[in-house]
Design a protein around this motif. Sequence first.
Motif, PDB file in Angstrom:
ATOM      1  N   UNK A  89      -3.587  -4.327  -5.862  1.00  0.00           N
ATOM      2  CA  UNK A  89      -2.333  -3.584  -5.806  1.00  0.00           C
ATOM      3  C   UNK A  89      -1.254  -4.389  -5.083  1.00  0.00           C
ATOM      4  N   UNK A  90      -1.673  -5.066  -4.020  1.00  0.00           N
ATOM      5  CA  UNK A  90      -0.740  -5.910  -3.267  1.00  0.00           C
ATOM      6  C   UNK A  90      -0.154  -7.005  -4.152  1.00  0.00           C
ATOM      7  N   UNK A  91      -1.025  -7.670  -4.906  1.00  0.00           N
ATOM      8  CA  UNK A  91      -0.572  -8.764  -5.776  1.00  0.00           C
ATOM      9  C   UNK A  91       0.248  -8.240  -6.959  1.00  0.00           C
ATOM     10  N   UNK A  92      -0.212  -7.131  -7.547  1.00  0.00           N
ATOM     11  CA  UNK A  92       0.454  -6.586  -8.731  1.00  0.00           C
ATOM     12  C   UNK A  92       1.858  -6.056  -8.432  1.00  0.00           C
ATOM     13  N   UNK A  93       1.989  -5.364  -7.301  1.00  0.00           N
ATOM     14  CA  UNK A  93       3.279  -4.737  -6.970  1.00  0.00           C
ATOM     15  C   UNK A  93       4.029  -5.495  -5.871  1.00  0.00           C
ATOM     16  N   UNK A  94       3.546  -6.674  -5.554  1.00  0.00           N
ATOM     17  CA  UNK A  94       4.206  -7.550  -4.582  1.00  0.00           C
ATOM     18  C   UNK A  94       4.397  -6.876  -3.223  1.00  0.00           C
ATOM     19  N   UNK A  95       3.349  -6.144  -2.779  1.00  0.00           N
ATOM     20  CA  UNK A  95       3.396  -5.556  -1.446  1.00  0.00           C
ATOM     21  C   UNK A  95       3.251  -6.652  -0.392  1.00  0.00           C
ATOM     22  N   UNK A  96       3.701  -6.369   0.808  1.00  0.00           N
ATOM     23  CA  UNK A  96       3.603  -7.356   1.884  1.00  0.00           C
ATOM     24  C   UNK A  96       2.246  -7.345   2.575  1.00  0.00           C
ATOM     25  N   UNK A  97       1.457  -6.307   2.292  1.00  0.00           N
ATOM     26  CA  UNK A  97       0.151  -6.188   2.963  1.00  0.00           C
ATOM     27  C   UNK A  97      -0.813  -5.390   2.093  1.00  0.00           C
ATOM     28  N   UNK A  98      -2.089  -5.451   2.468  1.00  0.00           N
ATOM     29  CA  UNK A  98      -3.112  -4.616   1.872  1.00  0.00           C
ATOM     30  C   UNK A  98      -2.989  -3.237   2.510  1.00  0.00           C
ATOM     31  N   UNK A  99      -2.763  -2.202   1.715  1.00  0.00           N
ATOM     32  CA  UNK A  99      -2.465  -0.872   2.241  1.00  0.00           C
ATOM     33  C   UNK A  99      -3.695   0.041   2.373  1.00  0.00           C
ATOM     34  N   UNK A 100      -4.902  -0.494   2.277  1.00  0.00           N
ATOM     35  CA  UNK A 100      -6.087   0.354   2.380  1.00  0.00           C
ATOM     36  C   UNK A 100      -6.133   1.067   3.734  1.00  0.00           C
ATOM     37  N   UNK A 101      -5.776   0.341   4.784  1.00  0.00           N
ATOM     38  CA  UNK A 101      -5.791   0.923   6.126  1.00  0.00           C
ATOM     39  C   UNK A 101      -4.845   2.122   6.206  1.00  0.00           C
ATOM     40  N   UNK A 102      -3.648   1.955   5.661  1.00  0.00           N
ATOM     41  CA  UNK A 102      -2.674   3.048   5.727  1.00  0.00           C
ATOM     42  C   UNK A 102      -3.076   4.214   4.821  1.00  0.00           C
ATOM     43  N   UNK A 103      -3.656   3.898   3.677  1.00  0.00           N
ATOM     44  CA  UNK A 103      -4.204   4.938   2.806  1.00  0.00           C
ATOM     45  C   UNK A 103      -5.284   5.718   3.553  1.00  0.00           C
ATOM     46  N   UNK A 104      -6.149   4.981   4.259  1.00  0.00           N
ATOM     47  CA  UNK A 104      -7.226   5.612   5.011  1.00  0.00           C
ATOM     48  C   UNK A 104      -6.710   6.538   6.100  1.00  0.00           C
ATOM     49  N   UNK A 105      -5.655   6.124   6.792  1.00  0.00           N
ATOM     50  CA  UNK A 105      -5.100   6.968   7.854  1.00  0.00           C
ATOM     51  C   UNK A 105      -4.460   8.232   7.276  1.00  0.00           C
ATOM     52  N   UNK A 106      -3.845   8.132   6.116  1.00  0.00           N
ATOM     53  CA  UNK A 106      -3.303   9.319   5.465  1.00  0.00           C
ATOM     54  C   UNK A 106      -4.426  10.288   5.105  1.00  0.00           C
TER      55      UNK A 106
END
Length: 206
Positions: A89-106
Amino acid sequence: MKEKTVVTIHVLLLLAVLAVFIWSIIKPASYSSWVLEVTPAIIILIFVIVTYKKFRLTTLSYTIIAIMAILMFVGGHYTYSKVPLFNWLKDTFDFKRNHYDRFGHFIKGMFSIVIRELLLRKTALTKGNWLFWIVTSISLAISALYEIIEWISFIIGKGGKTAKNFLGNQGDIWDAQWDMALTIMGTIVTLLFLSKLHNWLLQKEL
């Protein structure tokens, strides 16, 4: 819902969690990081298994606990900043980071249902606005405590690789604030959308 059906669902949830746990422990990215990441899930699982006959929770609470445990086991296996799907997802949508951690906190905001159940069944609190805000406050307190534990681990580990993997801020100085904010968002969304279902299950299953 019939007792036999409820128990069957609970057993299936446990088997799913155990399967992911076994997978998670096989050649993780780092065993030291794995231990730090999955210990809270293991403690909670042991507690709910030991107390199952004396204090059974609703199926919704067990489902949420199972989801959270699986998220922690996956994060522990890869480390939170390197979960493959979120790297994609990071590579495909050009995110600045891997968002698994933030997804997990949500998603951890969903634990508010378990907190809600404990308060309704073990205290004099009743359904209403006070319950909503007290649950939200406890959820934020748990999230803040987790951030403090990460900080202490980083200090004890002297900023080593394991400590950095556990901290997982990926260079973001506001990572702790993001994590707590996302947990609050997850908590509010969960309470708004799942409280009625939770009330129904409290009546039907207990």
